[in-house]
Design a protein around this motif. Structure first.
Motif, PDB file in Angstrom:
ATOM      1  N   ILE A   4      11.700 -26.895  31.277  1.00 22.80           N
ATOM      2  CA  ILE A   4      11.815 -27.019  29.817  1.00 22.80           C
ATOM      3  C   ILE A   4      13.165 -26.476  29.384  1.00 22.80           C
ATOM      4  CG2 ILE A   4      11.016 -26.107  27.608  1.00 22.80           C
ATOM      5  CD1 ILE A   4       8.211 -26.423  28.584  1.00 22.80           C
ATOM      6  N   GLN A   5      13.546 -25.333  29.908  1.00 21.04           N
ATOM      7  CA  GLN A   5      14.807 -24.751  29.485  1.00 21.04           C
ATOM      8  C   GLN A   5      15.979 -25.636  29.900  1.00 21.04           C
ATOM      9  OE1 GLN A   5      14.323 -20.989  31.347  1.00 21.04           O
ATOM     10  NE2 GLN A   5      13.498 -20.042  29.511  1.00 21.04           N
ATOM     11  N   SER A   6      15.986 -26.124  31.119  1.00 20.92           N
ATOM     12  CA  SER A   6      17.123 -26.929  31.547  1.00 20.92           C
ATOM     13  C   SER A   6      17.153 -28.263  30.823  1.00 20.92           C
ATOM     14  CB  SER A   6      17.102 -27.134  33.061  1.00 20.92           C
ATOM     15  OG  SER A   6      15.944 -27.831  33.451  1.00 20.92           O
ATOM     16  N   VAL A   7      16.012 -28.876  30.615  1.00 21.78           N
ATOM     17  CA  VAL A   7      15.970 -30.138  29.892  1.00 21.78           C
ATOM     18  C   VAL A   7      16.351 -29.902  28.442  1.00 21.78           C
ATOM     19  CG1 VAL A   7      14.427 -31.963  29.094  1.00 21.78           C
ATOM     20  CG2 VAL A   7      14.294 -31.180  31.449  1.00 21.78           C
ATOM     21  N   ARG A 117       6.420 -24.960  19.384  1.00 18.98           N
ATOM     22  CA  ARG A 117       5.474 -26.013  18.985  1.00 18.98           C
ATOM     23  C   ARG A 117       5.496 -26.206  17.470  1.00 18.98           C
ATOM     24  NH1 ARG A 117       0.329 -23.771  19.894  1.00 18.98           N
ATOM     25  NH2 ARG A 117       0.756 -22.867  17.881  1.00 18.98           N
ATOM     26  N   ASP A 118       5.450 -25.105  16.729  1.00 20.19           N
ATOM     27  CA  ASP A 118       5.464 -25.203  15.275  1.00 20.19           C
ATOM     28  C   ASP A 118       6.737 -25.888  14.779  1.00 20.19           C
ATOM     29  OD1 ASP A 118       3.010 -23.917  15.261  1.00 20.19           O
ATOM     30  OD2 ASP A 118       3.845 -21.962  14.676  1.00 20.19           O
ATOM     31  N   ALA A 119       7.869 -25.527  15.349  1.00 26.14           N
ATOM     32  CA  ALA A 119       9.135 -26.145  14.937  1.00 26.14           C
ATOM     33  C   ALA A 119       9.144 -27.636  15.255  1.00 26.14           C
ATOM     34  CB  ALA A 119      10.307 -25.437  15.609  1.00 26.14           C
ATOM     35  N   LEU A 120       8.659 -28.004  16.427  1.00 27.36           N
ATOM     36  CA  LEU A 120       8.636 -29.418  16.799  1.00 27.36           C
ATOM     37  C   LEU A 120       7.660 -30.211  15.941  1.00 27.36           C
ATOM     38  CD1 LEU A 120       8.990 -28.971  20.616  1.00 27.36           C
ATOM     39  CD2 LEU A 120      10.615 -30.140  19.101  1.00 27.36           C
ATOM     40  N   GLU A 121       6.574 -29.595  15.556  1.00 22.28           N
ATOM     41  CA  GLU A 121       5.661 -30.279  14.637  1.00 22.28           C
ATOM     42  C   GLU A 121       6.348 -30.517  13.300  1.00 22.28           C
ATOM     43  OE1 GLU A 121       2.155 -27.816  14.824  1.00 22.28           O
ATOM     44  OE2 GLU A 121       1.446 -28.811  16.658  1.00 22.28           O
ATOM     45  N   GLY A 122       7.216 -29.592  12.891  1.00 22.58           N
ATOM     46  CA  GLY A 122       8.013 -29.805  11.681  1.00 22.58           C
ATOM     47  C   GLY A 122       8.978 -30.969  11.846  1.00 22.58           C
ATOM     48  N   ALA A 123       9.584 -31.086  13.018  1.00 24.74           N
ATOM     49  CA  ALA A 123      10.500 -32.199  13.288  1.00 24.74           C
ATOM     50  C   ALA A 123       9.765 -33.524  13.220  1.00 24.74           C
ATOM     51  CB  ALA A 123      11.156 -32.026  14.655  1.00 24.74           C
ATOM     52  N   VAL A 124       8.570 -33.569  13.783  1.00 23.71           N
ATOM     53  CA  VAL A 124       7.782 -34.804  13.791  1.00 23.71           C
ATOM     54  C   VAL A 124       7.289 -35.145  12.385  1.00 23.71           C
ATOM     55  CG1 VAL A 124       5.657 -35.844  14.678  1.00 23.71           C
ATOM     56  CG2 VAL A 124       7.185 -34.621  16.229  1.00 23.71           C
ATOM     57  N   ALA A 131      11.901 -39.552  18.767  1.00 19.59           N
ATOM     58  CA  ALA A 131      11.399 -39.548  20.146  1.00 19.59           C
ATOM     59  C   ALA A 131      11.705 -38.241  20.875  1.00 19.59           C
ATOM     60  CB  ALA A 131      11.977 -40.729  20.918  1.00 19.59           C
ATOM     61  N   THR A 132      12.889 -37.682  20.679  1.00 17.92           N
ATOM     62  CA  THR A 132      13.252 -36.436  21.362  1.00 17.92           C
ATOM     63  C   THR A 132      12.293 -35.312  20.986  1.00 17.92           C
ATOM     64  OG1 THR A 132      15.572 -37.083  21.468  1.00 17.92           O
ATOM     65  CG2 THR A 132      15.097 -34.737  21.701  1.00 17.92           C
ATOM     66  N   ALA A 133      11.935 -35.227  19.711  1.00 18.00           N
ATOM     67  CA  ALA A 133      11.005 -34.186  19.273  1.00 18.00           C
ATOM     68  C   ALA A 133       9.635 -34.395  19.895  1.00 18.00           C
ATOM     69  CB  ALA A 133      10.905 -34.157  17.749  1.00 18.00           C
ATOM     70  N   ASN A 136       9.923 -33.319  23.536  1.00 17.92           N
ATOM     71  CA  ASN A 136       9.989 -31.860  23.607  1.00 17.92           C
ATOM     72  C   ASN A 136       8.637 -31.225  23.301  1.00 17.92           C
ATOM     73  OD1 ASN A 136      12.679 -31.985  24.266  1.00 17.92           O
ATOM     74  ND2 ASN A 136      13.418 -31.451  22.232  1.00 17.92           N
ATOM     75  N   LEU A 137       7.914 -31.809  22.354  1.00 21.09           N
ATOM     76  CA  LEU A 137       6.584 -31.301  22.030  1.00 21.09           C
ATOM     77  C   LEU A 137       5.656 -31.439  23.235  1.00 21.09           C
ATOM     78  CD1 LEU A 137       4.808 -30.059  19.831  1.00 21.09           C
ATOM     79  CD2 LEU A 137       4.352 -32.367  18.987  1.00 21.09           C
ATOM     80  N   GLY A 138       5.749 -32.557  23.934  1.00 26.02           N
ATOM     81  CA  GLY A 138       4.967 -32.722  25.165  1.00 26.02           C
ATOM     82  C   GLY A 138       5.321 -31.659  26.196  1.00 26.02           C
ATOM     83  N   ASP A 139       6.608 -31.355  26.339  1.00 30.38           N
ATOM     84  CA  ASP A 139       7.039 -30.304  27.274  1.00 30.38           C
ATOM     85  C   ASP A 139       6.467 -28.944  26.885  1.00 30.38           C
ATOM     86  OD1 ASP A 139       8.535 -32.199  28.644  1.00 30.38           O
ATOM     87  OD2 ASP A 139      10.450 -31.581  27.763  1.00 30.38           O
ATOM     88  N   VAL A 140       6.474 -28.660  25.593  1.00 28.82           N
ATOM     89  CA  VAL A 140       5.948 -27.379  25.116  1.00 28.82           C
ATOM     90  C   VAL A 140       4.437 -27.313  25.350  1.00 28.82           C
ATOM     91  CG1 VAL A 140       5.521 -26.001  23.032  1.00 28.82           C
ATOM     92  CG2 VAL A 140       7.813 -26.883  23.510  1.00 28.82           C
ATOM     93  N   TYR A 141       3.733 -28.407  25.051  1.00 31.10           N
ATOM     94  CA  TYR A 141       2.291 -28.421  25.307  1.00 31.10           C
ATOM     95  C   TYR A 141       2.008 -28.224  26.796  1.00 31.10           C
ATOM     96  CZ  TYR A 141       0.965 -29.936  20.583  1.00 31.10           C
ATOM     97  OH  TYR A 141       0.745 -30.008  19.238  1.00 31.10           O
ATOM     98  N   ALA A 142       2.811 -28.805  27.659  1.00 28.81           N
ATOM     99  CA  ALA A 142       2.628 -28.627  29.101  1.00 28.81           C
ATOM    100  C   ALA A 142       2.839 -27.161  29.486  1.00 28.81           C
ATOM    101  CB  ALA A 142       3.580 -29.529  29.881  1.00 28.81           C
ATOM    102  N   ARG A 143       3.852 -26.527  28.908  1.00 33.60           N
ATOM    103  CA  ARG A 143       4.104 -25.116  29.198  1.00 33.60           C
ATOM    104  C   ARG A 143       2.943 -24.249  28.697  1.00 33.60           C
ATOM    105  NH1 ARG A 143       6.590 -22.780  32.925  1.00 33.60           N
ATOM    106  NH2 ARG A 143       8.336 -24.165  32.588  1.00 33.60           N
ATOM    107  N   LEU A 144       2.430 -24.549  27.507  1.00 33.83           N
ATOM    108  CA  LEU A 144       1.278 -23.813  26.989  1.00 33.83           C
ATOM    109  C   LEU A 144       0.050 -24.033  27.868  1.00 33.83           C
ATOM    110  CD1 LEU A 144       1.787 -24.445  23.168  1.00 33.83           C
ATOM    111  CD2 LEU A 144       1.894 -22.226  24.327  1.00 33.83           C
ATOM    112  N   ALA A 145      -0.133 -25.261  28.356  1.00 34.14           N
ATOM    113  CA  ALA A 145      -1.259 -25.543  29.259  1.00 34.14           C
ATOM    114  C   ALA A 145      -1.116 -24.729  30.536  1.00 34.14           C
ATOM    115  CB  ALA A 145      -1.321 -27.036  29.574  1.00 34.14           C
ATOM    116  N   SER A 146       0.082 -24.661  31.073  1.00 32.72           N
ATOM    117  CA  SER A 146       0.320 -23.879  32.284  1.00 32.72           C
ATOM    118  C   SER A 146      -0.056 -22.413  32.077  1.00 32.72           C
ATOM    119  CB  SER A 146       1.798 -23.989  32.686  1.00 32.72           C
ATOM    120  OG  SER A 146       2.082 -23.164  33.783  1.00 32.72           O
ATOM    121  N   GLN A 147       0.341 -21.872  30.948  1.00 32.72           N
ATOM    122  CA  GLN A 147       0.000 -20.477  30.654  1.00 32.72           C
ATOM    123  C   GLN A 147      -1.512 -20.287  30.540  1.00 32.72           C
ATOM    124  OE1 GLN A 147       2.300 -19.718  27.085  1.00 32.72           O
ATOM    125  NE2 GLN A 147       4.093 -19.092  28.254  1.00 32.72           N
ATOM    126  N   SER A 148      -2.196 -21.230  29.913  1.00 31.18           N
ATOM    127  CA  SER A 148      -3.650 -21.119  29.748  1.00 31.18           C
ATOM    128  C   SER A 148      -4.379 -21.238  31.070  1.00 31.18           C
ATOM    129  CB  SER A 148      -4.156 -22.177  28.765  1.00 31.18           C
ATOM    130  OG  SER A 148      -3.699 -21.878  27.464  1.00 31.18           O
TER     131      SER A 148
END
Length: 177
Positions: A4-7, A117-124, A131-133, A136-148
């Motif tokens: 996520i960070q590099s992308v 996630r909140d910021a990207l939801e604002g972008a959407v 599309a970029t937002a 990125n939102l998908g990437d953030v959701y994936a990171r949150l899923a990984s943490q969970s």
């Protein structure tokens, strides 16, 4: 560096380019924007900031140059100041999706995926076709899923369904080679 960070670092530049297109109606000032952009691309951040500040002294509310200033701050490692710049833009120009996206990138770099996630939801909300937002939102959701999934595995080591899900998400987030 996580995927996520590099992308996301590349997405700052892409969002920056998209913002330039969104503000194309300001053709009379395009030379100033082009000059600052050129300096940013050349990693001459001090010169880019000086030119942006000079421009903003005359036109302090200009959203495009303020966005560019946020890009300069982020790219030169002044993340807290960049976050503040993007936050101000989202408050004053909530219809612009790019500041939300770049704000999310900075939050993700700090591993603050809830704020990202909140910021990207604002972008959407600002632009449902950005599309970029969405990516990125998908990437953030994936990171949150990984943490969970990791937390579930930590709490209940006997859980047999969390480990394969965690492995799959980690594979998804792994840097591309």
């Amino acid at each position: 560096m996580t995927s996520i960070q590099s992308v996301q670092s590349g997405r700052i530049a892409r969002a920056f380019s998209v913002a330039l297109l969104c503000f194309a109606s300001f053709a009379a000032r395009a030379d100033d924007y082009t000059d600052v952009n050129r300096l940013v691309q050349a990693r001459q951040y001090d010169q880019a900031m000086a030119k942006a500040e000079q421009y903003l002294a005359a036109k302090p509310r200009d959203p495009q140059m303020r966005f560019l200033k946020g890009v300069i701050l982020a790219e030169s490692g002044k993340r807290a100041a960049a976050i503040e710049a993007y936050l101000q833009l989202t408050q004053e120009y909530p219809e612009l999706p790019e500041p939300y996206n770049n704000l999310a990138v900075l939050y993700a770099q700090q591993n603050d995926y809830d704020k990202a996630r909140d910021a990207l939801e604002g972008a959407v909300r600002a632009n449902p076709n950005y599309a970029t937002a969405h990516e990125n939102l998908g990437d953030v959701y994936a990171r949150l899923a990984s943490q969970s999934y990791a937390k579930a595995q930590q709490i209940d080591p006997a859980n047999t369904s969390a480990p394969p899900k965690l492995a799959l998400v980690r594979q998804l987030l792994a840097p591309k080679r």
